[in-house]
Scaffold this active site. Structure first.
Site, PDB file in Angstrom:
ATOM      1  N   LYS A  44       0.868  -1.103  -0.049  1.00  0.00           N
ATOM      2  CA  LYS A  44      -0.016  -0.204   0.033  1.00  0.00           C
ATOM      3  C   LYS A  44       0.779   1.302  -0.078  1.00  0.00           C
ATOM      4  O   LYS A  44       0.416   2.304  -0.241  1.00  0.00           O
ATOM      5  CB  LYS A  44      -0.699   0.072   1.172  1.00  0.00           C
ATOM      6  CG  LYS A  44      -1.887  -1.227   1.423  1.00  0.00           C
ATOM      7  CD  LYS A  44      -2.496  -1.297   2.660  1.00  0.00           C
ATOM      8  CE  LYS A  44      -3.156  -2.258   2.740  1.00  0.00           C
ATOM      9  NZ  LYS A  44      -3.910  -2.655   4.252  1.00  0.00           N
ATOM     10  N   GLY A  45       2.201   1.122   0.646  1.00  0.00           N
ATOM     11  CA  GLY A  45       2.918   2.202   0.711  1.00  0.00           C
ATOM     12  C   GLY A  45       3.262   3.131  -0.531  1.00  0.00           C
ATOM     13  O   GLY A  45       3.615   4.263  -0.425  1.00  0.00           O
ATOM     14  N   GLU A  99       7.504   2.288  -5.911  1.00  0.00           N
ATOM     15  CA  GLU A  99       7.633   1.706  -4.627  1.00  0.00           C
ATOM     16  C   GLU A  99       7.762   2.581  -3.642  1.00  0.00           C
ATOM     17  O   GLU A  99       8.512   3.713  -3.873  1.00  0.00           O
ATOM     18  CB  GLU A  99       8.700   0.549  -4.508  1.00  0.00           C
ATOM     19  CG  GLU A  99       9.180   0.103  -3.220  1.00  0.00           C
ATOM     20  CD  GLU A  99       8.189  -0.704  -2.568  1.00  0.00           C
ATOM     21  OE1 GLU A  99       7.161  -0.580  -2.519  1.00  0.00           O
ATOM     22  OE2 GLU A  99       8.474  -1.853  -2.094  1.00  0.00           O
ATOM     23  N   ASP A 100       7.439   2.521  -2.332  1.00  0.00           N
ATOM     24  CA  ASP A 100       7.726   3.649  -1.317  1.00  0.00           C
ATOM     25  C   ASP A 100       9.171   3.761  -0.853  1.00  0.00           C
ATOM     26  O   ASP A 100       9.582   4.882  -0.885  1.00  0.00           O
ATOM     27  CB  ASP A 100       6.757   3.438  -0.026  1.00  0.00           C
ATOM     28  CG  ASP A 100       7.063   1.868   0.458  1.00  0.00           C
ATOM     29  OD1 ASP A 100       7.686   0.813   0.059  1.00  0.00           O
ATOM     30  OD2 ASP A 100       6.187   1.919   1.305  1.00  0.00           O
ATOM     31  N   ASP A 103      14.356  -0.348   2.310  1.00  0.00           N
ATOM     32  CA  ASP A 103      15.136  -0.588   3.294  1.00  0.00           C
ATOM     33  C   ASP A 103      16.021  -1.486   3.306  1.00  0.00           C
ATOM     34  O   ASP A 103      17.350  -1.353   3.012  1.00  0.00           O
ATOM     35  CB  ASP A 103      13.929  -0.729   4.349  1.00  0.00           C
ATOM     36  CG  ASP A 103      14.454  -0.887   5.751  1.00  0.00           C
ATOM     37  OD1 ASP A 103      15.621  -0.523   5.950  1.00  0.00           O
ATOM     38  OD2 ASP A 103      13.743  -1.364   6.626  1.00  0.00           O
ATOM     39  N   LYS A 131      16.751   4.260   2.123  1.00  0.00           N
ATOM     40  CA  LYS A 131      17.688   4.455   3.461  1.00  0.00           C
ATOM     41  C   LYS A 131      18.810   4.198   3.430  1.00  0.00           C
ATOM     42  O   LYS A 131      19.364   3.256   2.807  1.00  0.00           O
ATOM     43  CB  LYS A 131      16.949   3.462   4.376  1.00  0.00           C
ATOM     44  CG  LYS A 131      15.527   3.816   5.166  1.00  0.00           C
ATOM     45  CD  LYS A 131      15.475   2.902   6.181  1.00  0.00           C
ATOM     46  CE  LYS A 131      13.723   2.966   6.756  1.00  0.00           C
ATOM     47  NZ  LYS A 131      13.200   2.063   7.857  1.00  0.00           N
ATOM     48  N   PHE A 156      12.978   4.595  11.191  1.00  0.00           N
ATOM     49  CA  PHE A 156      11.405   4.298  10.622  1.00  0.00           C
ATOM     50  C   PHE A 156      10.834   5.265  10.555  1.00  0.00           C
ATOM     51  O   PHE A 156      10.636   6.359  11.306  1.00  0.00           O
ATOM     52  CB  PHE A 156      10.906   3.134  11.966  1.00  0.00           C
ATOM     53  CG  PHE A 156       9.670   2.544  11.316  1.00  0.00           C
ATOM     54  CD1 PHE A 156       9.782   1.561  10.538  1.00  0.00           C
ATOM     55  CD2 PHE A 156       8.520   3.164  11.568  1.00  0.00           C
ATOM     56  CE1 PHE A 156       8.730   0.882  10.164  1.00  0.00           C
ATOM     57  CE2 PHE A 156       7.342   2.531  11.164  1.00  0.00           C
ATOM     58  CZ  PHE A 156       7.467   1.496  10.294  1.00  0.00           C
ATOM     59  N   VAL A 157      10.204   5.591   9.312  1.00  0.00           N
ATOM     60  CA  VAL A 157       9.340   6.652   8.753  1.00  0.00           C
ATOM     61  C   VAL A 157       8.050   6.416   8.662  1.00  0.00           C
ATOM     62  O   VAL A 157       7.569   5.185   8.283  1.00  0.00           O
ATOM     63  CB  VAL A 157      10.117   7.561   7.840  1.00  0.00           C
ATOM     64  CG1 VAL A 157      11.429   8.170   8.404  1.00  0.00           C
ATOM     65  CG2 VAL A 157      10.165   6.713   6.610  1.00  0.00           C
ATOM     66  N   ASP A 163       3.377   3.515   6.663  1.00  0.00           N
ATOM     67  CA  ASP A 163       2.346   3.225   7.815  1.00  0.00           C
ATOM     68  C   ASP A 163       3.467   2.754   9.057  1.00  0.00           C
ATOM     69  O   ASP A 163       4.420   2.229   8.945  1.00  0.00           O
ATOM     70  CB  ASP A 163       1.541   2.203   7.404  1.00  0.00           C
ATOM     71  CG  ASP A 163       2.101   0.740   7.528  1.00  0.00           C
ATOM     72  OD1 ASP A 163       2.879   0.517   6.580  1.00  0.00           O
ATOM     73  OD2 ASP A 163       1.862  -0.203   8.090  1.00  0.00           O
ATOM     74  N   ARG A 169      -0.505   6.563   7.114  1.00  0.00           N
ATOM     75  CA  ARG A 169      -0.297   6.623   5.815  1.00  0.00           C
ATOM     76  C   ARG A 169      -0.870   8.027   4.971  1.00  0.00           C
ATOM     77  O   ARG A 169      -0.293   8.370   4.018  1.00  0.00           O
ATOM     78  CB  ARG A 169      -1.300   5.517   4.972  1.00  0.00           C
ATOM     79  CG  ARG A 169      -0.519   4.380   5.398  1.00  0.00           C
ATOM     80  CD  ARG A 169      -1.198   3.180   4.400  1.00  0.00           C
ATOM     81  NE  ARG A 169      -1.018   1.847   4.681  1.00  0.00           N
ATOM     82  CZ  ARG A 169       0.225   0.951   4.672  1.00  0.00           C
ATOM     83  NH1 ARG A 169       1.248   1.536   4.017  1.00  0.00           N
ATOM     84  NH2 ARG A 169      -0.091  -0.409   5.093  1.00  0.00           N
TER      85      ARG A 169
HETATM   86  P1  IMP Z   1      12.416  -3.778   2.415  1.00  0.00           P
HETATM   87  O1  IMP Z   1      13.371  -4.132   3.565  1.00  0.00           O
HETATM   88  O2  IMP Z   1      13.375  -2.813   1.254  1.00  0.00           O
HETATM   89  O3  IMP Z   1      11.992  -4.988   1.561  1.00  0.00           O
HETATM   90  O4  IMP Z   1      11.241  -2.924   2.663  1.00  0.00           O
HETATM   91  C1  IMP Z   1      10.261  -3.658   2.794  1.00  0.00           C
HETATM   92  C2  IMP Z   1       8.658  -2.645   3.057  1.00  0.00           C
HETATM   93  O5  IMP Z   1       8.795  -2.371   4.437  1.00  0.00           O
HETATM   94  C3  IMP Z   1       8.755  -1.532   2.183  1.00  0.00           C
HETATM   95  O6  IMP Z   1       8.155  -1.579   1.134  1.00  0.00           O
HETATM   96  C4  IMP Z   1       7.910  -0.619   3.131  1.00  0.00           C
HETATM   97  O7  IMP Z   1       6.554  -0.990   2.810  1.00  0.00           O
HETATM   98  C5  IMP Z   1       8.310  -1.423   4.416  1.00  0.00           C
HETATM   99  N1  IMP Z   1       9.071  -0.162   5.067  1.00  0.00           N
HETATM  100  C6  IMP Z   1      10.491  -0.415   5.215  1.00  0.00           C
HETATM  101  N2  IMP Z   1      10.822   0.664   5.965  1.00  0.00           N
HETATM  102  C7  IMP Z   1       9.886   1.427   6.323  1.00  0.00           C
HETATM  103  C8  IMP Z   1       9.681   2.618   7.041  1.00  0.00           C
HETATM  104  O8  IMP Z   1      10.661   3.270   7.633  1.00  0.00           O
HETATM  105  N3  IMP Z   1       8.537   2.924   7.463  1.00  0.00           N
HETATM  106  C9  IMP Z   1       7.140   2.423   6.936  1.00  0.00           C
HETATM  107  N4  IMP Z   1       7.422   1.162   6.322  1.00  0.00           N
HETATM  108  C10 IMP Z   1       8.693   0.885   6.021  1.00  0.00           C
HETATM  109 MG    MG Z   2       6.151  -1.482   0.267  1.00  0.00          MG
END
Ligand code: IMP
Ligand code: MG
Length: 184
Positions: A44-45, A99-100, A103, A131, A156-157, A163, A169
């Protein structure tokens, strides 16, 4: 009591986000003119970011949505589950994945790999936030991020699509929550 009261610090204001979104959209508009790209939102991000981007792209395009869930716990690291797949056949299409946040990079890495197997004509990746890791080798980046909104420090944002426990959100800006919110 409004959700603004739970924010400790604003990382990116609404104006900063909107300015950057307009820049990215203008670049995409130029690049994809006459190509009818399929813009894919990672739910949803990525929803707010994607909607704002397409609003600023004054060319023919299509949109679709995908929902994934990543389990980044120690036991199932790297496992990503598709909760909702695309409705559109992407073979021979120009796709733009929105994508949002990057991380660990696990989600995008999996998603891009999966979409490539479906033989799109081209793949473009837009991530609103990346990040910054102290040790960059912990972040999977086996693909190019063509459009990066902002680099942020490793915290964490929430807001603008992102969210905490499904809340926040709808904030128009991106910020960090007060510690007490996590102890509620
Ligand atoms: P990944 O660790 O790059 O696979 O990120 C996985 C998912 O975790 C992202 O697409 C976001 O939806 C969520 N996420 C990662 N970091 C944050 C954050 O700081 N705040 C909120 N959601 C996050
Ligand atoms: Mg996401």
């Amino acid at each position: 009591m409004t959700i603004n009261n739970d924010i400790k610090e604003i990382f990116l204001t609404e104006e900063e986000i909107q300015n950057r979104v307009s820049e990215i959209a203008a670049d995409l508009e130029k690049k994809y003119e006459g190509r009818n790209p399929l813009v894919i939102c990672v739910l949803k991000g990525g929803a707010m970011f994607m909607m704002d981007i397409v609003k600023h792209m004054n060319i023919p395009l299509e949109i679709d949505f995908m929902a994934v869930q990543s389990y980044a716990g120690t036991q199932s690291q790297g496992v990503v589950k598709i909760l909702k797949d695309l409705d559109t056949d992407i073979s021979d299409r120009d796709i733009i994945v929105v994508e949002d946040i990057l991380d660990t990079g696990i989600t995008l890495d999996y998603l891009i790999g999966l979409l490539r197997q479906r033989n799109p004509k081209s793949v473009c990746v837009c991530a609103l936030l990346v990040k910054e890791k102290k040790d960059p080798s912990v972040q999977l980046r086996n693909y190019t991020i063509d459009y990066e909104g902002f680099t942020i420090r490793d915290e964490f944002v929430v807001g603008y699509g992102l969210d905490y426990n499904q809340s926040y959100r709808n904030l128009p800006y991106i910020g960090v929550l007060k510690e007490e919110v996590y102890n509620k």
